[in-house]
Design a protein around this motif. Sequence first.
Motif, PDB file in Angstrom:
ATOM      1  N   ASP A  47       1.014  -1.147  -0.033  1.00  0.00           N
ATOM      2  CA  ASP A  47       0.268  -0.157  -0.048  1.00  0.00           C
ATOM      3  C   ASP A  47       0.806   1.261   0.092  1.00  0.00           C
ATOM      4  O   ASP A  47       1.949   1.292   0.752  1.00  0.00           O
ATOM      5  CB  ASP A  47      -0.928  -0.115   1.402  1.00  0.00           C
ATOM      6  CG  ASP A  47      -1.803  -1.116   1.249  1.00  0.00           C
ATOM      7  OD1 ASP A  47      -2.126  -1.555   0.290  1.00  0.00           O
ATOM      8  OD2 ASP A  47      -2.139  -1.540   2.483  1.00  0.00           O
ATOM      9  N   LYS A  48       0.418   2.375  -0.628  1.00  0.00           N
ATOM     10  CA  LYS A  48       1.182   3.535  -0.754  1.00  0.00           C
ATOM     11  C   LYS A  48       0.377   4.668  -0.266  1.00  0.00           C
ATOM     12  O   LYS A  48      -0.639   4.995  -1.152  1.00  0.00           O
ATOM     13  CB  LYS A  48       1.641   3.789  -2.181  1.00  0.00           C
ATOM     14  CG  LYS A  48       2.408   2.553  -2.665  1.00  0.00           C
ATOM     15  CD  LYS A  48       2.783   2.569  -4.092  1.00  0.00           C
ATOM     16  CE  LYS A  48       3.524   1.440  -4.569  1.00  0.00           C
ATOM     17  NZ  LYS A  48       2.557   0.302  -4.635  1.00  0.00           N
ATOM     18  N   THR A  49       0.331   5.398   0.651  1.00  0.00           N
ATOM     19  CA  THR A  49      -0.047   6.732   1.210  1.00  0.00           C
ATOM     20  C   THR A  49       0.949   7.787   1.015  1.00  0.00           C
ATOM     21  O   THR A  49       1.826   7.687   1.556  1.00  0.00           O
ATOM     22  CB  THR A  49      -0.449   6.302   2.707  1.00  0.00           C
ATOM     23  OG1 THR A  49      -1.561   5.542   2.630  1.00  0.00           O
ATOM     24  CG2 THR A  49      -0.968   7.926   3.408  1.00  0.00           C
ATOM     25  N   LEU A  50       0.317   8.818   0.669  1.00  0.00           N
ATOM     26  CA  LEU A  50       1.105   9.918   0.400  1.00  0.00           C
ATOM     27  C   LEU A  50       0.234  11.330   0.916  1.00  0.00           C
ATOM     28  O   LEU A  50      -0.926  11.409   0.256  1.00  0.00           O
ATOM     29  CB  LEU A  50       1.549  10.121  -1.200  1.00  0.00           C
ATOM     30  CG  LEU A  50       2.217  11.462  -1.552  1.00  0.00           C
ATOM     31  CD1 LEU A  50       3.880  11.364  -0.736  1.00  0.00           C
ATOM     32  CD2 LEU A  50       2.572  11.418  -3.002  1.00  0.00           C
ATOM     33  N   ILE A  51       0.805  12.306   1.583  1.00  0.00           N
ATOM     34  CA  ILE A  51       0.051  13.371   2.051  1.00  0.00           C
ATOM     35  C   ILE A  51       1.153  14.607   1.425  1.00  0.00           C
ATOM     36  O   ILE A  51       2.338  14.358   1.795  1.00  0.00           O
ATOM     37  CB  ILE A  51      -0.081  13.469   3.441  1.00  0.00           C
ATOM     38  CG1 ILE A  51      -0.982  12.482   4.122  1.00  0.00           C
ATOM     39  CG2 ILE A  51      -0.498  14.939   3.869  1.00  0.00           C
ATOM     40  CD1 ILE A  51      -1.190  12.277   5.494  1.00  0.00           C
ATOM     41  N   LEU A  52       0.591  15.299   0.856  1.00  0.00           N
ATOM     42  CA  LEU A  52       1.397  16.665   0.395  1.00  0.00           C
ATOM     43  C   LEU A  52       0.603  17.926   0.970  1.00  0.00           C
ATOM     44  O   LEU A  52      -0.544  17.941   0.855  1.00  0.00           O
ATOM     45  CB  LEU A  52       1.083  16.683  -1.208  1.00  0.00           C
ATOM     46  CG  LEU A  52       1.893  15.779  -1.821  1.00  0.00           C
ATOM     47  CD1 LEU A  52       1.928  15.773  -3.367  1.00  0.00           C
ATOM     48  CD2 LEU A  52       3.351  15.435  -1.542  1.00  0.00           C
ATOM     49  N   ALA A  53       1.440  18.741   1.703  1.00  0.00           N
ATOM     50  CA  ALA A  53       0.887  20.169   1.964  1.00  0.00           C
ATOM     51  C   ALA A  53       1.930  21.173   1.609  1.00  0.00           C
ATOM     52  O   ALA A  53       3.246  21.173   1.586  1.00  0.00           O
ATOM     53  CB  ALA A  53       0.728  19.975   3.662  1.00  0.00           C
ATOM     54  N   VAL A  54       1.236  22.504   1.141  1.00  0.00           N
ATOM     55  CA  VAL A  54       2.054  23.567   0.891  1.00  0.00           C
ATOM     56  C   VAL A  54       1.646  24.740   1.643  1.00  0.00           C
ATOM     57  O   VAL A  54       0.451  24.818   1.735  1.00  0.00           O
ATOM     58  CB  VAL A  54       2.288  24.084  -0.804  1.00  0.00           C
ATOM     59  CG1 VAL A  54       2.889  22.696  -1.450  1.00  0.00           C
ATOM     60  CG2 VAL A  54       0.822  24.013  -1.319  1.00  0.00           C
ATOM     61  N   ASN A  55       2.728  25.615   2.026  1.00  0.00           N
ATOM     62  CA  ASN A  55       2.403  26.514   2.913  1.00  0.00           C
ATOM     63  C   ASN A  55       2.151  27.832   1.839  1.00  0.00           C
ATOM     64  O   ASN A  55       3.226  28.286   0.915  1.00  0.00           O
ATOM     65  CB  ASN A  55       3.385  27.296   3.775  1.00  0.00           C
ATOM     66  CG  ASN A  55       3.283  28.163   4.615  1.00  0.00           C
ATOM     67  OD1 ASN A  55       2.515  28.855   4.325  1.00  0.00           O
ATOM     68  ND2 ASN A  55       4.299  28.314   5.455  1.00  0.00           N
ATOM     69  N   VAL A  56       1.110  28.295   1.666  1.00  0.00           N
ATOM     70  CA  VAL A  56       0.953  29.495   0.784  1.00  0.00           C
ATOM     71  C   VAL A  56       0.286  30.956   1.396  1.00  0.00           C
ATOM     72  O   VAL A  56      -0.185  30.684   2.400  1.00  0.00           O
ATOM     73  CB  VAL A  56      -0.245  29.066  -0.389  1.00  0.00           C
ATOM     74  CG1 VAL A  56       0.367  27.969  -1.277  1.00  0.00           C
ATOM     75  CG2 VAL A  56      -1.502  28.860   0.197  1.00  0.00           C
TER      76      VAL A  56
END
Length: 256
Positions: A244-253
């Motif tokens: 299984d592959k879990t990915l969380i991405l977050a960018v500060n804008v």
Amino acid sequence: MTWKHLSLSVTGKSHRDRNEPGQDYCRTDALRFSDRDFFIGLAADGAGSTTHGGVGAEIACETLYLQILSVIRKGDPISSTTDEEVRAWVTASREAIAARAEGDGQRIKNYACTLIGVVAANDQTLYFQIGDGCIVTGDGTGYHTIFWPEQGEYANTTYFVSDDRFLEHIKIERQVSVPDEIALFTDGLQNLVLSFSTRTVHDGFFRPLFMALRKNPDNGFANLATNLTALLSRDDVNTRSDDDKTLILAVNVPLS
């Protein structure tokens, strides 16, 4: 500032071939409270050798999310959160898993899962982890790991929230700066995006994803998630990692 974020879990080929559900779980949120902005990112990987690892992963993330939300709503700054309080959050997650196991007539080790967490606020970023998987941050100069994935005593093993000595394996770190970009991922991705020989990050994987997230309008996230799911489900990717592959991405804008 505010946060744009995207999260997804892709069931690994090994589970699909056995007609099993995936055992990863993630929980994210970006919220504003008392003129402060927060990002919460949590990911957990149910142990593949267990019968209820996915359930344990969901309980761990959801319980921990409520623990963190309670602190934010009380108005306490994240910078004042002690290591003991972080351990108390994780302990509450373990107790919730234990209660579920008892109710199901199961042993807690059947709900074994790793756990990765980030809480970013205006004044500080808090990171914590048990087991493998990884947190990567970007600061404009490159990408860096917060903790290196922790392997167990034997090959292909790691540490879990359900372990009796789980408190010994909680890694905690704080940074007074807020990163431009944050990624969390479970171990199904770590061999694809990290170099274990040099202990470095494959910048070429993350840079275009963060750029796409930053440029995407809010109503375009669904398309980005669909394309990323397709990427992580490709045969050449599954050849290298069928987990299984879990990915969380977050960018500060900046606030508009």
